[in-house]
Design a protein around this motif. Sequence first.
Motif, short mmCIF file in Angstrom:
data_model
loop_
_atom_site.label_atom_id
_atom_site.label_comp_id
_atom_site.label_asym_id
_atom_site.label_seq_id
_atom_site.Cartn_x
_atom_site.Cartn_y
_atom_site.Cartn_z
N LEU A 1 10.27 -1.62 -5.18
CA LEU A 1 8.87 -2.01 -5.08
C LEU A 1 8.54 -2.43 -3.65
N GLU A 2 9.44 -3.21 -3.06
CA GLU A 2 9.26 -3.62 -1.66
C GLU A 2 9.21 -2.41 -0.75
N LYS A 3 10.13 -1.47 -0.97
CA LYS A 3 10.18 -0.29 -0.12
C LYS A 3 8.92 0.55 -0.28
N TYR A 4 8.41 0.63 -1.50
CA TYR A 4 7.21 1.42 -1.72
C TYR A 4 6.01 0.77 -1.04
N VAL A 5 5.89 -0.55 -1.15
CA VAL A 5 4.81 -1.25 -0.45
C VAL A 5 4.93 -1.02 1.05
N GLN A 6 6.14 -1.13 1.57
CA GLN A 6 6.36 -0.92 3.01
C GLN A 6 5.93 0.48 3.41
N MET A 7 6.27 1.49 2.58
CA MET A 7 5.90 2.87 2.90
C MET A 7 4.39 3.05 2.90
N GLU A 8 3.69 2.50 1.90
CA GLU A 8 2.24 2.66 1.83
C GLU A 8 1.55 1.95 2.99
N LEU A 9 2.01 0.77 3.35
CA LEU A 9 1.40 0.06 4.46
C LEU A 9 1.73 0.74 5.79
N TRP A 10 2.89 1.38 5.87
CA TRP A 10 3.20 2.20 7.05
C TRP A 10 2.18 3.32 7.17
N ARG A 11 1.85 3.97 6.04
CA ARG A 11 0.84 5.03 6.07
C ARG A 11 -0.51 4.48 6.52
N VAL A 12 -0.87 3.30 6.03
CA VAL A 12 -2.15 2.70 6.42
C VAL A 12 -2.18 2.44 7.92
N ARG A 13 -1.08 1.91 8.46
CA ARG A 13 -1.04 1.63 9.90
C ARG A 13 -1.10 2.92 10.72
N ARG A 14 -0.39 3.96 10.26
CA ARG A 14 -0.44 5.24 10.95
C ARG A 14 -1.85 5.83 10.92
N GLU A 15 -2.49 5.74 9.76
CA GLU A 15 -3.84 6.27 9.64
C GLU A 15 -4.81 5.50 10.53
N ARG A 16 -4.62 4.20 10.58
CA ARG A 16 -5.47 3.39 11.46
C ARG A 16 -5.26 3.79 12.92
N TYR A 17 -4.02 4.06 13.28
CA TYR A 17 -3.72 4.48 14.67
C TYR A 17 -4.46 5.77 15.01
N TRP A 18 -4.41 6.78 14.13
CA TRP A 18 -5.06 8.05 14.41
C TRP A 18 -6.58 7.95 14.33
N MET A 19 -7.08 7.09 13.47
CA MET A 19 -8.52 6.89 13.42
C MET A 19 -9.03 6.23 14.70
N ARG A 20 -8.23 5.40 15.31
CA ARG A 20 -8.63 4.81 16.60
C ARG A 20 -8.69 5.89 17.67
N TRP A 21 -7.78 6.86 17.61
CA TRP A 21 -7.86 7.96 18.56
C TRP A 21 -9.11 8.81 18.29
N LEU A 22 -9.44 8.99 17.02
CA LEU A 22 -10.67 9.71 16.70
C LEU A 22 -11.88 8.97 17.24
N ALA A 23 -11.88 7.64 17.14
CA ALA A 23 -12.99 6.84 17.68
C ALA A 23 -13.06 6.96 19.20
N ARG A 24 -11.89 7.03 19.84
CA ARG A 24 -11.86 7.19 21.30
C ARG A 24 -12.49 8.52 21.73
#
Length: 401
Positions: free
Chosen positions: A279-302
């Motif tokens: 369960l911990e690993k799955y939460v970590q994986m999903e939040l990793w995806r959220v952080r990655r998506e946020r990173y690329w969305m910031r590039w889109l905003a740039r």
Amino acid sequence: MSHDDHHPAPAGDGGHGGQGFDQRLGGGLDAHANPPPAGAADLHERAVPTATPTRRSGPLRNPEGILNPIQDSEYFSEDPEAIERVSAHIDEYFNQPLDIFPFWETEGKPDRFHVLFARQIEERFPVDSDLRADIYAYGRRVFDALRVHVLVKRLNQALAMAAFGVLAVLGPTWFSRWTGTDMAGAGLAAGAMLVAFGLWWGVQQILFIQYRFRLENDSYQLSREIVQRTRELQNLFTSGRAMADQAETRYQQDGKAWGQRALYLTRLTMWLGARMEYLEKYVQMELWRVRRERYWMRWLARILTPLVFVGGAIAIALETAPPGHDVAFRGLQALAVLLSAVVALLSYFRWQTPTSAVQDKLGVENWVRYASLDVDNAVADQVRRDKERLVEYRALTRGGR
């Protein structure tokens, strides 16, 4: 890759050295001479695990024992059929060899690693699919809200620039006719631009507050679900540990039955710990995806922010001055471009998605963590007590002779 493309690797000499082999691998070991442990045999009806967890229904695949009183849990039932059902779930994790070449993949592009990882968790821990479905939905809601937030910011930026451009045209024309002079009309138009800037700021601030409130509320709700589930798993884990010793008075004259019960309870406690770990690993994986998506969305905003600004600035600059009002119009035009630049800078650097909106409200420090179960020492301590009692018993019986 198909099953026929798999290549066997040599097995070790351990107790489960042969479990990496099955009939799919097509060679190496005789399955009859060295049969795989329960749960590791090739299942022809093996279903392809989904990459997106879904809520299941039914008595077997529900997370039995969760949200129920521990004494009523099927996990601790004496019924052989109930024990067999729970043991089958335990086998899904402990006795299932890891697919080095996942059986569901084709000759095309392999799955992304997070998809591969999610499928493996889904197959090994189907009883927790309900909570994983909530975690997955939470991650998708965060990403959807982020996309809407970014696009709304760019839309508001474009609308603000359009308002500045329109006011630059209206200043030396409509406003001037209304006030009577070019200077008064230009001043009124400039004031209207500042009002439009203030309205843009206020609308953006309100939208951001709503956006942040939604993130915090979703995070808080998910945290409550995880806290509840992990605490219940901890209680089941603690009860399973204790029951092996508590059964001593019941099995005074039947050591084999006590041993079988202790064997089952030990496997159960280790499996409950594994459930919490994954369960911990799955939460970590999903939040990793959220952080990655946020990173690329910031590039889109740039990319989008300067594009919107340049496109709007060109549109403003291409406007022609009304006859006889060139000076007032050029001044308002310059002010419109200046305010557009301020809007572009502020819309990028302000109202960004706060990491704390997710991180703080999830409250990971309040969760029961896998490390807090101390699984290795819990199991080892059980063995230690059994060894000590065995030696004490032998010493007493020898002394009695």
